[in-house]
Enzyme design. Structure first.
Site, short mmCIF file in Angstrom:
data_model
loop_
_atom_site.label_atom_id
_atom_site.label_comp_id
_atom_site.label_asym_id
_atom_site.label_seq_id
_atom_site.Cartn_x
_atom_site.Cartn_y
_atom_site.Cartn_z
N ASP A 5 8.58 -0.10 14.91
CA ASP A 5 9.64 -0.74 15.78
C ASP A 5 10.69 0.19 15.79
O ASP A 5 10.82 1.26 14.98
CB ASP A 5 9.77 -2.06 15.14
N GLU A 57 4.10 1.35 -0.02
CA GLU A 57 5.42 1.63 -0.54
C GLU A 57 5.56 2.19 -2.00
O GLU A 57 6.42 1.57 -2.54
CB GLU A 57 6.32 0.67 -0.05
N ASN A 112 -0.11 3.11 2.64
CA ASN A 112 1.03 3.09 3.67
C ASN A 112 2.43 3.00 3.02
O ASN A 112 2.74 2.49 2.22
CB ASN A 112 0.68 1.46 4.23
N GLU A 122 3.37 0.16 11.40
CA GLU A 122 4.64 -1.00 11.42
C GLU A 122 5.67 -0.68 12.61
O GLU A 122 6.99 -0.99 12.36
CB GLU A 122 5.22 -1.37 10.25
N HIS A 137 9.39 2.44 10.91
CA HIS A 137 10.48 1.78 11.38
C HIS A 137 11.53 2.79 11.67
O HIS A 137 12.21 3.31 10.82
CB HIS A 137 10.87 1.02 10.08
O1 G3I Z 1 7.66 -18.50 3.60
C1 G3I Z 1 8.88 -18.77 3.43
C2 G3I Z 1 9.38 -19.84 3.75
O2 G3I Z 1 8.58 -21.08 3.17
C3 G3I Z 1 11.05 -20.11 3.60
O3 G3I Z 1 11.30 -21.21 3.86
C4 G3I Z 1 11.74 -18.94 4.16
C5 G3I Z 1 13.11 -18.91 3.92
O4 G3I Z 1 13.74 -17.88 3.70
O5 G3I Z 1 11.23 -17.76 3.69
C6 G3I Z 1 9.86 -17.71 3.92
O6 G3I Z 1 9.52 -16.29 3.36
C7 G3I Z 1 9.94 -15.22 4.19
C8 G3I Z 1 8.75 -14.41 4.68
O7 G3I Z 1 9.12 -13.22 5.73
C9 G3I Z 1 7.78 -15.15 5.91
O8 G3I Z 1 8.82 -15.56 6.98
C10 G3I Z 1 10.82 -14.52 3.22
O9 G3I Z 1 11.90 -15.15 2.82
C11 G3I Z 1 10.97 -13.30 3.86
O10 G3I Z 1 11.46 -12.32 2.77
C12 G3I Z 1 9.63 -12.29 4.29
O11 G3I Z 1 10.18 -10.99 5.04
C13 G3I Z 1 9.14 -10.32 5.05
C14 G3I Z 1 9.39 -9.03 4.43
O12 G3I Z 1 8.22 -8.03 4.77
C15 G3I Z 1 9.40 -9.24 2.98
O13 G3I Z 1 9.57 -8.08 2.35
C16 G3I Z 1 9.09 -10.08 6.75
O14 G3I Z 1 8.77 -11.05 7.45
C17 G3I Z 1 8.14 -8.83 7.07
O15 G3I Z 1 8.25 -8.46 8.57
C18 G3I Z 1 8.51 -7.55 6.11
O16 G3I Z 1 7.40 -6.74 6.33
C19 G3I Z 1 7.62 -5.38 5.70
C20 G3I Z 1 6.05 -4.98 5.32
O17 G3I Z 1 5.34 -5.73 4.65
C21 G3I Z 1 6.01 -3.60 4.56
N1 G3I Z 1 7.17 -2.59 5.29
C22 G3I Z 1 8.10 -2.86 5.41
C23 G3I Z 1 8.36 -4.38 6.43
C24 G3I Z 1 9.81 -4.64 6.73
O18 G3I Z 1 10.49 -5.22 5.67
#
Ligand code: G3I
Length: 301
Positions: free
Chosen positions: A234, A127, A169, A232, A205
């Site tokens: 969806d 990105e 990516n 990715e 997405h």
């Molecule tokens: O691990 C912590 C946990 O300890 C805490 O209690 C909890 C409370 O909010 O947060 C947890 O972390 C989260 C993490 O996912 C794991 O679940 C983050 O807040 C959350 O922001 C994070 O979101 C991820 C996101 O990327 C971050 O930018 C999504 O799961 C994930 O699907 C998403 O994936 C991205 C790709 O990497 C790149 N392309 C876009 C895609 C969608 O945004």
């Protein structure tokens, strides 16, 4: 064939899914994962914040668990993502200039070295292009270290793991538009100068329509001499969901260098897109119409 992975394998492709080590104790989830997919990618477990929470102190526990599960089941692994403006550890967010550049390149080297020989394809840079009309790089702390940060990352990744395919990516690249053209121009430049790049990831997405130039866009990247991977996928739930999943699958099958498709989660309840039900299985693990559409398309190809 009767599963996504086996059906994709009929044309030499993989069908993968984003997963996370913390889900490995969820039995209904693992039943689907193990049955349907022949590739996995960590949704979060290999990101910078997860792997280097303090500078120079690396934690690979979850990434290693994911890789060893995949290996035990004969699945390939996509690595995601070595460098990204988001999900950086706070210590990196506080760096700039040459200190950030060398920390970033060290991160690439250490992580790619740790997983050497175990990764099918790495998202080396994620990105880095801006949305909107200009086709320019996104402003970020990494971009401010100099425009050559992307090629420096690819060179470091190649040196650390010569066997992995190295991908760029991005999202909102699901047709021919200013952003995808900016990336296209970068890849063309890298190929002409010998910067190591092997693949482009189109995150895909998607909303409720599919750009009419989706396949043409895949083809133009392939024509540069790189593989394309749908990384990715969806699709927002709606009347067109199954059709869009099928069209994406058909477009990939139509381009020889489109080598695999990854969906961004197993069940709707596992998705980051809360409330949009964008995946192939419902919250109870039942196959949706979108699943059948993808499976039938893979078997028609
Ligand atoms: O691990 C912590 C946990 O300890 C805490 O209690 C909890 C409370 O909010 O947060 C947890 O972390 C989260 C993490 O996912 C794991 O679940 C983050 O807040 C959350 O922001 C994070 O979101 C991820 C996101 O990327 C971050 O930018 C999504 O799961 C994930 O699907 C998403 O994936 C991205 C790709 O990497 C790149 N392309 C876009 C895609 C969608 O945004």
């Amino acid at each position: 064939a009767t599963t996504l992975g086996a059906s994709a394998a009929q044309t030499g492709r993989y069908f993968g899914v984003a997963t996370a080590a913390f889900k490995f104790t969820d039995t209904p989830y693992m039943t689907i994962l193990n049955r349907e997919f022949n590739s996995v990618v960590p949704e979060n477990d290999m990101k910078w914040d997860a792997t280097e929470p303090q500078q120079g102190r690396f934690t690979f526990t979850n990434g290693d668990r994911l890789v060893s599960h995949a290996q035990s089941r004969g699945m390939t692994v996509r690595g995601h993502a070595l460098l990204w403006h988001a999900q950086q550890p706070s210590w990196a967010q506080g760096l700039s200039g040459s200190a950030l550049r060398s920390a970033a390149i060290n991160h690439v080297t250490q992580v790619a070295t740790h997983f050497r020989g175990k990764i099918h394809s790495w998202d080396v840079v994620n990105e880095a292009f801006a949305d909107g009309g200009g086709g320019a790089r996104r402003d970020s702390n990494l971009q401010r270290t100099g425009n050559d940060w992307i090629e420096a990352a690819f060179r470091a990744a190649r040196a650390a793991d010569p066997g992995a395919k190295l991908c760029y990516n991005d999202y909102n690249t699901d047709g021919i538009n200013a952003k995808s053209t900016g990336i296209y121009n970068m890849v063309r430049d890298f190929k002409s100068r010998g910067v190591p790049i092997d693949c482009v990831g189109l995150q895909s997405h998607l909303g409720t329509t599919l750009d009419s130039t989706y396949q043409q866009n895949i083809q133009r990247f392939a024509d540069l001499g790189v593989d394309v991977q749908i990384t990715e996928l969806d699709v927002q739930q709606g009347a067109n969901q199954a059709n869009i999943f099928a069209s994406v699958t058909r477009a990939c099958l139509a381009v020889a260098r489109c080598t695999g498709i990854t969906v961004w989660g197993v069940r709707d309840s596992d998705s980051w897109r809360t409330g949009q039900n964008p995946l192939l299985f419902d919250a109870n693990g039942n196959k949706k119409a979108a699943y059948t559409a993808v499976l039938n398309t893979l078997n028609a190809g």
